[in-house]
Write a protein that holds these residues in place. Structure first.
Motif, PDB file in Angstrom:
ATOM      1  N   UNK A   1       1.273  -6.211 -13.653  1.00  0.00           N
ATOM      2  CA  UNK A   1       2.745  -5.409 -13.439  1.00  0.00           C
ATOM      3  C   UNK A   1       2.789  -3.855 -14.066  1.00  0.00           C
TER       4      UNK A   1
ATOM      5  N   UNK B   1       4.988 -15.743  -2.645  1.00  0.00           N
ATOM      6  CA  UNK B   1       5.150 -14.306  -2.202  1.00  0.00           C
ATOM      7  C   UNK B   1       6.297 -13.906  -2.723  1.00  0.00           C
ATOM      8  N   UNK B   2       6.835 -14.208  -4.032  1.00  0.00           N
ATOM      9  CA  UNK B   2       7.948 -13.651  -4.758  1.00  0.00           C
ATOM     10  C   UNK B   2       7.284 -12.143  -5.279  1.00  0.00           C
ATOM     11  N   UNK B   3       6.137 -12.336  -5.685  1.00  0.00           N
ATOM     12  CA  UNK B   3       5.534 -11.031  -6.112  1.00  0.00           C
ATOM     13  C   UNK B   3       4.251 -10.847  -5.392  1.00  0.00           C
ATOM     14  N   UNK B   4       3.672  -9.763  -5.003  1.00  0.00           N
ATOM     15  CA  UNK B   4       2.640  -9.540  -4.478  1.00  0.00           C
ATOM     16  C   UNK B   4       1.393  -9.122  -5.437  1.00  0.00           C
TER      17      UNK B   4
ATOM     18  N   UNK C   1       4.412 -17.582  -8.481  1.00  0.00           N
ATOM     19  CA  UNK C   1       5.185 -16.575  -7.911  1.00  0.00           C
ATOM     20  C   UNK C   1       4.490 -15.804  -6.882  1.00  0.00           C
TER      21      UNK C   1
ATOM     22  N   UNK D   1       8.379  -6.564  -5.621  1.00  0.00           N
ATOM     23  CA  UNK D   1       8.203  -7.895  -6.493  1.00  0.00           C
ATOM     24  C   UNK D   1       9.583  -8.383  -6.984  1.00  0.00           C
ATOM     25  N   UNK D   2       9.855  -9.545  -6.908  1.00  0.00           N
ATOM     26  CA  UNK D   2      11.111  -9.937  -7.319  1.00  0.00           C
ATOM     27  C   UNK D   2      10.895 -10.432  -8.813  1.00  0.00           C
ATOM     28  N   UNK D   3      11.731  -9.507  -9.637  1.00  0.00           N
ATOM     29  CA  UNK D   3      11.440  -9.971 -11.200  1.00  0.00           C
ATOM     30  C   UNK D   3      11.892 -11.198 -11.717  1.00  0.00           C
ATOM     31  N   UNK D   4      11.056 -11.846 -12.573  1.00  0.00           N
ATOM     32  CA  UNK D   4      11.190 -13.311 -12.973  1.00  0.00           C
ATOM     33  C   UNK D   4      12.525 -13.346 -13.722  1.00  0.00           C
TER      34      UNK D   4
ATOM     35  N   UNK E   1      -3.046  -9.878 -10.740  1.00  0.00           N
ATOM     36  CA  UNK E   1      -1.779  -9.394 -10.798  1.00  0.00           C
ATOM     37  C   UNK E   1      -1.453  -8.288 -12.097  1.00  0.00           C
TER      38      UNK E   1
END
Lengths: 265, 294
Positions: B13, B51-54, B47, A261-264, B11
């Motif tokens: 985290x 696909x910046x996050x899954x 996001x 995951x790319x952090x925001x 999603x």
């Protein structure tokens, strides 16, 4: 290809600074060669007063400081440390710098896969390391030739210098893997310094204890200069170990980065 | 046809909630407003689309293709403008835009100059020297230069002055008239009212409602704060369309939705010492709106 070009443009200058620094360091140490080689018998006498474990740990037991390659090999151990810090630094930065500079959103919202990004960045790291080795070797050749004015084995000299690239790949690969495994690296250089010195201490232990298993744990043991001088070749077991580790680090980087995951911002 | 299809997208985290079971569709050619307070999950949804996050669960499709497995292909047709823009500091604007263009086969650089002129963007400046608003303009140009079929805007107007906001909305409207679909995320209702055809409202990670703008459009909420010279009876402002009324001696505050002249008449009849009329926050409207619905 565009990512690769971009990477090269962003990091070429810093590579030149580091390599110049290494050559300046070499120049400084080589200027003392004449004095050291003349006084080698006195130095050997002083060294022989130290406990043998310490002498081995410092790498002084196997190198003859009165010869060009012996002295160069000793100085080279320090230059290799600097080169390794650089390699680890660019390895760690390659993928994580985009997150620190918050440009990751820009790059990853483009039509490129994560694999393509890793490939482009890894290739740019390999290119930088290859250029660094080439420029350093050429510079070292000129410096050593001019300052010592003595004949020495050019093949061995090249083999010693080439280990910058092979050790560099190890650290760059390790850096890539660390950068995708650790959640956030705030500052790269201190981390790189710490890790490289950790491996250097391991190498001192290894030289002191001469433990064949311990040697596999640190890349500094893979290309032992005294043994290169004697054998005029690398030892295949260590070259294979180096290659296996480099490939494993890189493969793991691909696998982890694919799902990261790319952090925001 | 649906350009975006989101199905029970979830999603987390770690333990923290991002979005839970979000489902909605965006139709081809519409400007879909995606509104909700900060932290509601707008950016998380966007996001994931990129696909910046899954996602932890559920799925999302764009142009009928899965966002994760066919991400690179989908993103060829997407222009994305994030809420916070960051670019490579030591590049010049034109270099960055050409780098951006290099990711899309057959884009012509003419479009860069065209867009830069509309947005009054100086292409020769270094990114590092740009103000926040100018960086935002770079973001707009890099998001549009490849003529995307879907534009995703995540709170895009921050940092732009009103004139630039106007030009930006014109640009988006123009693209939309050429058939481009727009997903527009914002927490400012008036922005959304300005250009959107449909809106989805998200709150605390869950989709609350998807609604045509025409339904929400007739609502014209204003928030009043009045200071009177004399204390007033509690029910002085109690008209139809009043919400959240609180009266405290000489002061009163309320949200009003309806013919504003009714309030003006009420105010005209009394001496007042101070009057504030403002746009209520989205949250206040939703509270009011959904309280009534319930």
């Amino acid at each position: 290809m565009n990512i690769y070009r971009h990477e090269m443009r962003m990091s070429l200058r810093s590579m030149l600074y580091w390599t110049t620094g290494m050559l300046v360091g070499l120049l400084f140490f080589m200027m003392m060669f004449a004095a050291v080689s003349e006084e080698a018998s006195v130095i050997n006498l002083i060294v022989s007063q130290f406990p043998s474990e310490v002498v081995r740990a410092l790498g002084l037991s196997t190198l003859d400081l009165s010869t060009v390659l012996g002295y160069y090999g000793y100085v080279f151990m320090f230059i290799l440390l600097v080169a390794s810090v650089y390699a680890l630094k660019i390895g760690i930065s390659a993928l994580s710098e985009e997150i620190r500079a918050k440009t990751a959103d820009f790059l990853l919202s483009k039509p490129v896969s994560r694999n393509v990004i890793v490939t482009a960045k890894a290739l740019s790291v390999i290119t930088l390391l290859a250029l660094q080795s080439a420029i350093y070797s050429l510079g070292a050749f000129i410096i050593v030739d001019i300052i010592t004015g003595q004949p020495y084995d050019k093949t061995v000299f090249l083999l010693i210098n080439l280990s910058i690239f092979l050790v560099g790949l190890f650290f760059a690969g390790l850096g890539l893997l660390l950068s995708v495994s650790i959640k956030k690296i705030k500052s790269v250089l201190p981390v790189a310094l710490g890790i490289v010195f950790g491996f250097a201490i391991l190498q001192m232990l290894n030289q002191s204890l001469a433990d064949p298993v311990l040697a596999y744990l640190t890349p500094f043991a893979y290309f032992d200069i005294a043994r290169i001088i004697n054998a005029r070749a690398y030892e295949s077991a260590y070259v294979i170990s180096d290659a296996v580790l480099i490939v494993s680090f890189t493969l793991l980087t691909y696998i982890i980065y694919r799902r990261k995951d790319i952090p925001s911002v | 046809m649906n350009v975006i299809e989101i199905n029970k997208l979830t999603k987390y985290y770690g333990q923290a909630r991002g979005i839970v079971d979000v489902s909605f569709n965006v139709r081809e050619g519409e400007i879909f407003g995606f509104i909700g307070p900060n932290g509601a999950g707008k950016s998380t949804t966007i996001r994931t689309l990129l696909a910046l996050i899954y996602p932890t669960g559920g799925s999302a499709k764009i142009f009928g293709k899965d966002c994760i497995s066919e991400g690179p292909e989908i993103r060829r047709q997407i222009g994305y403008l994030p809420s916070e823009v960051y670019y490579y500091d030591n590049m010049r604007v034109i270099e960055l835009l050409k780098y951006s263009a290099s990711f899309y086969p057959d884009t012509d650089n003419k479009r860069i100059y065209e867009l830069a002129e509309i947005m009054e963007l100086d292409l020769g400046r270094k990114i590092d020297d740009l103000s926040y608003g100018n960086k935002k303009k770079v973001g707009i140009v890099q998001g549009l230069l490849h003529r995307p079929r879907l534009i995703i805007l995540d709170e895009p107007t921050g940092g732009l002055d009103p004139l630039m906001q106007h030009k930006f909305f014109e640009l988006i409207r123009e693209e939309n008239q050429n058939g481009v679909t727009v997903l527009f995320s914002s927490h400012i209702l008036s922005e959304v009212q300005r250009i959107c055809t449909r809106v989805g409202i998200i709150k605390e990670g869950k989709m609350v409602k998807v609604e045509d703008m025409s339904t929400l459009g007739h609502t014209n909420y204003k928030k009043f704060k009045v200071e009177m010279l004399e204390p007033q009876p509690v029910d002085y402002f109690n008209l139809a369309g009043i919400g959240d009324l609180s009266v405290n001696g000489k002061s009163a505050s309320f949200i009003f939705n309806g013919d504003i002249n009714q309030i003006i008449e009420k105010l005209y009849a009394k001496k007042i010492s101070n009057l504030i009329v403002e746009e209520p926050s989205l949250e206040e409207i939703f509270m009011h709106y959904y309280e009534r619905e319930a």
